[in-house]
Design a protein around this motif. Structure first.
Motif, PDB file in Angstrom:
ATOM      1  N   VAL A   1      -3.342  11.798  -0.917  1.00 27.01           N
ATOM      2  CA  VAL A   1      -2.355  11.020  -0.177  1.00 27.01           C
ATOM      3  C   VAL A   1      -1.764   9.913  -1.042  1.00 27.01           C
ATOM      4  O   VAL A   1      -0.548   9.707  -1.075  1.00 27.01           O
ATOM      5  N   THR A   2      -2.607   9.200  -1.752  1.00 26.53           N
ATOM      6  CA  THR A   2      -2.137   8.097  -2.595  1.00 26.53           C
ATOM      7  C   THR A   2      -1.297   8.601  -3.758  1.00 26.53           C
ATOM      8  O   THR A   2      -0.180   8.134  -3.993  1.00 26.53           O
ATOM      9  N   ASN A   3      -1.828   9.568  -4.483  1.00 28.60           N
ATOM     10  CA  ASN A   3      -1.186   9.989  -5.732  1.00 28.60           C
ATOM     11  C   ASN A   3       0.011  10.890  -5.552  1.00 28.60           C
ATOM     12  O   ASN A   3       0.946  10.840  -6.361  1.00 28.60           O
TER      13      ASN A   3
ATOM     14  N   LEU B   1       1.595  11.964  -2.014  1.00 30.72           N
ATOM     15  CA  LEU B   1       2.489  11.507  -0.944  1.00 30.72           C
ATOM     16  C   LEU B   1       2.997  10.092  -1.228  1.00 30.72           C
ATOM     17  O   LEU B   1       4.164   9.780  -0.949  1.00 30.72           O
ATOM     18  N   GLY B   2       2.144   9.253  -1.793  1.00 27.54           N
ATOM     19  CA  GLY B   2       2.587   7.911  -2.172  1.00 27.54           C
ATOM     20  C   GLY B   2       3.663   7.955  -3.237  1.00 27.54           C
ATOM     21  O   GLY B   2       4.652   7.216  -3.177  1.00 27.54           O
TER      22      GLY B   2
ATOM     23  N   THR C   1       0.547   4.188   0.521  1.00 28.08           N
ATOM     24  CA  THR C   1       0.334   5.202   1.553  1.00 28.08           C
ATOM     25  C   THR C   1       1.035   4.822   2.862  1.00 28.08           C
ATOM     26  O   THR C   1       1.037   5.607   3.806  1.00 28.08           O
ATOM     27  N   ASP C   2       1.609   3.638   2.907  1.00 25.84           N
ATOM     28  CA  ASP C   2       2.387   3.175   4.064  1.00 25.84           C
ATOM     29  C   ASP C   2       3.857   3.444   3.770  1.00 25.84           C
ATOM     30  O   ASP C   2       4.528   2.661   3.097  1.00 25.84           O
ATOM     31  N   ASP C   3       4.375   4.570   4.281  1.00 31.33           N
ATOM     32  CA  ASP C   3       5.742   4.990   3.964  1.00 31.33           C
ATOM     33  C   ASP C   3       6.783   3.921   4.264  1.00 31.33           C
ATOM     34  O   ASP C   3       7.656   3.626   3.442  1.00 31.33           O
TER      35      ASP C   3
ATOM     36  N   ASP D   1       0.881  -1.158   0.000  1.00 29.98           N
ATOM     37  CA  ASP D   1       0.000   0.000   0.000  1.00 29.98           C
ATOM     38  C   ASP D   1       0.922   1.213   0.000  1.00 29.98           C
ATOM     39  O   ASP D   1       1.658   1.432   0.964  1.00 29.98           O
TER      40      ASP D   1
ATOM     41  N   THR E   1      -2.719  16.462  -8.137  1.00 26.82           N
ATOM     42  CA  THR E   1      -1.720  15.476  -7.701  1.00 26.82           C
ATOM     43  C   THR E   1      -0.804  15.073  -8.844  1.00 26.82           C
ATOM     44  O   THR E   1       0.401  14.878  -8.650  1.00 26.82           O
TER      45      THR E   1
ATOM     46  N   ARG F   1      -9.013  13.714  -0.180  1.00 27.47           N
ATOM     47  CA  ARG F   1      -7.804  13.510   0.628  1.00 27.47           C
ATOM     48  C   ARG F   1      -7.156  12.165   0.307  1.00 27.47           C
ATOM     49  O   ARG F   1      -5.933  12.065   0.207  1.00 27.47           O
ATOM     50  N   GLN F   2      -7.960  11.132   0.156  1.00 29.14           N
ATOM     51  CA  GLN F   2      -7.418   9.805  -0.158  1.00 29.14           C
ATOM     52  C   GLN F   2      -6.662   9.822  -1.480  1.00 29.14           C
ATOM     53  O   GLN F   2      -5.586   9.233  -1.609  1.00 29.14           O
TER      54      GLN F   2
END
Length: 249
Positions: free
Chosen positions: A111-113, A115-116, A64-66, A62, A158, A107-108
């Protein structure tokens, strides 16, 4: 003999899965990651059946899990001994007009596009700096060229951010590093399967990804794909008034 090793995220379906098939056909070994490992297993079976000499390593991820991003990239690098290319492909297409009560979806997607993608770029660059070589490929979107309306607003933002990360890395001129940004147009994928089938300029997944793979293999700095009609559309999008651009979204 392997042509090299490629990490592809978001490889369980759509553009990622088709890139995996086409790069395997070209002779590359693959490190594939996604959340849905059952689909990855089926994809590996398909690839190895068609190309028995290819090695395919699968990892649940996933983006989004750094911590997981860094761990998975390092594990794949350790498995193969080297990584020649990383394709930052994992993404999400949720969204709604701002102020309509769906901040959670926006937000999802952010975060995914973004920060991921940042985590993936960081993890890839850690490997490439240690190797003193590598090819980082960021999958953006034609929507990144201008602000888009309603449900596309955050998604487009994003993807513009993804392209900006790539440009910043190119500006840094890291020794041995090539950076490519791919801007897909309307290519049929799981993300847009809800879009009506007769959308103008929509092409099948295999056809669209063939253009993506060709641009990546040439290590193009920037590529609008497929070239027709997206090169002229891209030229126009950057110059047209917003009143015209809004009709494209």
């Amino acid at each position: 003999m392997s042509k090299g090793t490629i990490i592809i995220t978001g490889a369980s379906a759509g553009l990622g899965a088709e890139m995996a098939r086409q790069f395997a056909a070209l002779g590359y070994d693959l490190g594939l990651s996604a959340r849905r490992t059952d689909r990855l297993e089926a994809l590996r079976e398909q690839i190895v059946s068609a190309h028995p000499d290819r090695r395919v390593v699968l990892k649940a991820l996933d983006v989004t899990d750094d911590e997981a991003v860094f761990r998975v990239f390092e594990e794949i690098a350790a498995d193969f001994g080297t990584v020649d290319r990383v394709i930052v492909n994992a993404g999400l297409g949720k969204g709604a007009a701002l102020g309509k009560g769906r901040y959670d979806a926006n937000r999802q997607t952010a975060v995914t596009n973004f920060l991921g993608a940042l985590a993936q770029a960081e993890a890839a660059m850690k490997i490439f700096r240690a190797q003193s070589r590598g090819h980082l490929v960021m999958i953006s979107s034609m929507s990144a060229l201008r602000g888009m309306r309603k449900a596309m607003t955050v998604y487009a933002a994003t993807k513009a951010g993804v392209a900006a990360i790539a440009e910043g890395l190119r500006s840094e001129r890291v020794p041995g590093l090539d950076v490519s940004v791919i801007y897909p147009g309307y290519i049929r994928s799981e993300m847009n399967e809800h879009v009506r089938q007769k959308t103008r300029f929509m092409v099948d997944t295999e056809v669209g990804v063939r253009s993506m793979v060709a641009a990546i293999e040439k290590r193009k700095v920037k590529a609008y794909v497929p070239a027709w009609p997206w090169v002229p559309i891209g030229f126009a999008m950057k110059r047209l008034p917003l009143s015209v651009v809004r009709k494209l979204s």
